[in-house]
Design a protein around this motif. Sequence first.
Motif, PDB file in Angstrom:
ATOM      1  N   TRP A   1      38.550  44.052  45.301  1.00  0.00           N
ATOM      2  CA  TRP A   1      38.027  43.887  45.193  1.00  0.00           C
ATOM      3  C   TRP A   1      36.783  44.537  45.907  1.00  0.00           C
ATOM      4  O   TRP A   1      36.024  45.010  45.358  1.00  0.00           O
ATOM      5  CB  TRP A   1      38.224  42.246  44.765  1.00  0.00           C
ATOM      6  CG  TRP A   1      38.645  42.006  43.695  1.00  0.00           C
ATOM      7  CD1 TRP A   1      39.739  41.611  44.272  1.00  0.00           C
ATOM      8  CD2 TRP A   1      38.795  42.056  42.624  1.00  0.00           C
ATOM      9  NE1 TRP A   1      40.443  40.876  43.081  1.00  0.00           N
ATOM     10  CE2 TRP A   1      39.212  41.500  41.776  1.00  0.00           C
ATOM     11  CE3 TRP A   1      37.369  43.195  41.541  1.00  0.00           C
ATOM     12  CZ2 TRP A   1      39.565  41.253  40.738  1.00  0.00           C
ATOM     13  CZ3 TRP A   1      37.784  42.830  40.192  1.00  0.00           C
ATOM     14  CH2 TRP A   1      38.919  42.151  39.867  1.00  0.00           C
ATOM     15  N   GLY A   2      36.957  44.524  47.288  1.00  0.00           N
ATOM     16  CA  GLY A   2      35.740  45.104  47.784  1.00  0.00           C
ATOM     17  C   GLY A   2      35.439  46.801  47.408  1.00  0.00           C
ATOM     18  O   GLY A   2      34.594  47.186  47.401  1.00  0.00           O
ATOM     19  N   ALA A   3      36.400  47.446  46.767  1.00  0.00           N
ATOM     20  CA  ALA A   3      36.047  48.844  46.376  1.00  0.00           C
ATOM     21  C   ALA A   3      35.667  49.264  45.557  1.00  0.00           C
ATOM     22  O   ALA A   3      35.040  49.773  44.994  1.00  0.00           O
ATOM     23  CB  ALA A   3      37.608  49.320  45.985  1.00  0.00           C
ATOM     24  N   ILE A   4      36.184  48.179  44.127  1.00  0.00           N
ATOM     25  CA  ILE A   4      35.698  47.660  43.107  1.00  0.00           C
ATOM     26  C   ILE A   4      34.756  47.451  42.860  1.00  0.00           C
ATOM     27  O   ILE A   4      33.281  47.723  41.903  1.00  0.00           O
ATOM     28  CB  ILE A   4      36.298  46.971  42.336  1.00  0.00           C
ATOM     29  CG1 ILE A   4      38.102  48.097  42.056  1.00  0.00           C
ATOM     30  CG2 ILE A   4      35.862  46.522  40.566  1.00  0.00           C
ATOM     31  CD1 ILE A   4      39.133  46.622  40.863  1.00  0.00           C
ATOM     32  N   ILE A   5      34.845  46.140  43.690  1.00  0.00           N
ATOM     33  CA  ILE A   5      32.236  45.564  43.615  1.00  0.00           C
ATOM     34  C   ILE A   5      31.609  47.487  43.983  1.00  0.00           C
ATOM     35  O   ILE A   5      30.349  47.151  43.412  1.00  0.00           O
ATOM     36  CB  ILE A   5      32.186  44.879  44.588  1.00  0.00           C
ATOM     37  CG1 ILE A   5      33.067  43.112  43.962  1.00  0.00           C
ATOM     38  CG2 ILE A   5      31.042  44.211  44.999  1.00  0.00           C
ATOM     39  CD1 ILE A   5      33.257  42.693  44.492  1.00  0.00           C
ATOM     40  N   THR A   6      32.373  47.788  45.277  1.00  0.00           N
ATOM     41  CA  THR A   6      30.950  48.895  45.832  1.00  0.00           C
ATOM     42  C   THR A   6      31.033  49.861  44.448  1.00  0.00           C
ATOM     43  O   THR A   6      29.761  50.756  44.832  1.00  0.00           O
ATOM     44  CB  THR A   6      31.588  49.369  46.876  1.00  0.00           C
ATOM     45  OG1 THR A   6      32.462  47.913  47.769  1.00  0.00           O
ATOM     46  CG2 THR A   6      30.364  50.248  47.960  1.00  0.00           C
TER      47      THR A   6
END
Length: 252
Positions: free
Chosen positions: A121-126
Amino acid sequence: MIRFFLIASLLLLAGCSQSGNWGWYVIDPRTPSGWTNIRFLISGMWATILISVTAASISIVLGLIVALPGQARNRWLRLLNRIYVEFVRSIPLLPMLFWVFYGLPIVFKSMGLNIPIDPFWGAIITLAISDSAFTAEIYRSGIQSIARGQSEAAQTVGLNYVQTMRYVILPQAIRRILPPLANQFIYIVKMSAFASVIGMQELTRRANELVVTEYRPLEIYSLLIVEYLILVLIISAGVRWLERRMGADERI
């Protein structure tokens, strides 16, 4: 199809050199160890695809939400649009990724919320936030390319602003912005490689781990390039098909 192109590329690479300092045997599908390494690398492709599709879907929606105030008559709404676009576009992807993954949970904790952010989710949000600013500008250019007379005609027949955008402007604008939106999706696919630095097991992370084990960076990263190339070619082919279906490739 993906597996066919990968195997064909690997056989070609394996046949290029069998001596000297070359070590194509580490990704040679004809050997058990080579095939094991290939399967290990390919297994990261699904994480890359899932991250890219999810982030692109969020970015498309968020970009439209950001773009619409930029078309408003209220100057404060237009100002909010410009602040968001210029601020987000000025931040490099990697620092933003670190801030989201390491910093955002601290912000949540200071607000009394215990919301952990995993690498996925860190990658998706960014990616979604970073790309939304560019997507908003694509929407803006598409909306502004539609003749003003169409909006006036829609208002003449009794359509309000929301109905005009939904039924008249956006359908035409989306046909025109489909190619640049496809370019942004390709951009997301390539930028998803940054997720490897926070531990996401996608293509680049798998390649890095295999390099540490096999000590053959040239051969393994060559396969990584082939994997991304295949993904981009498939996306491009899919977009061209969609353009034909929507008539977006028609000459105006």
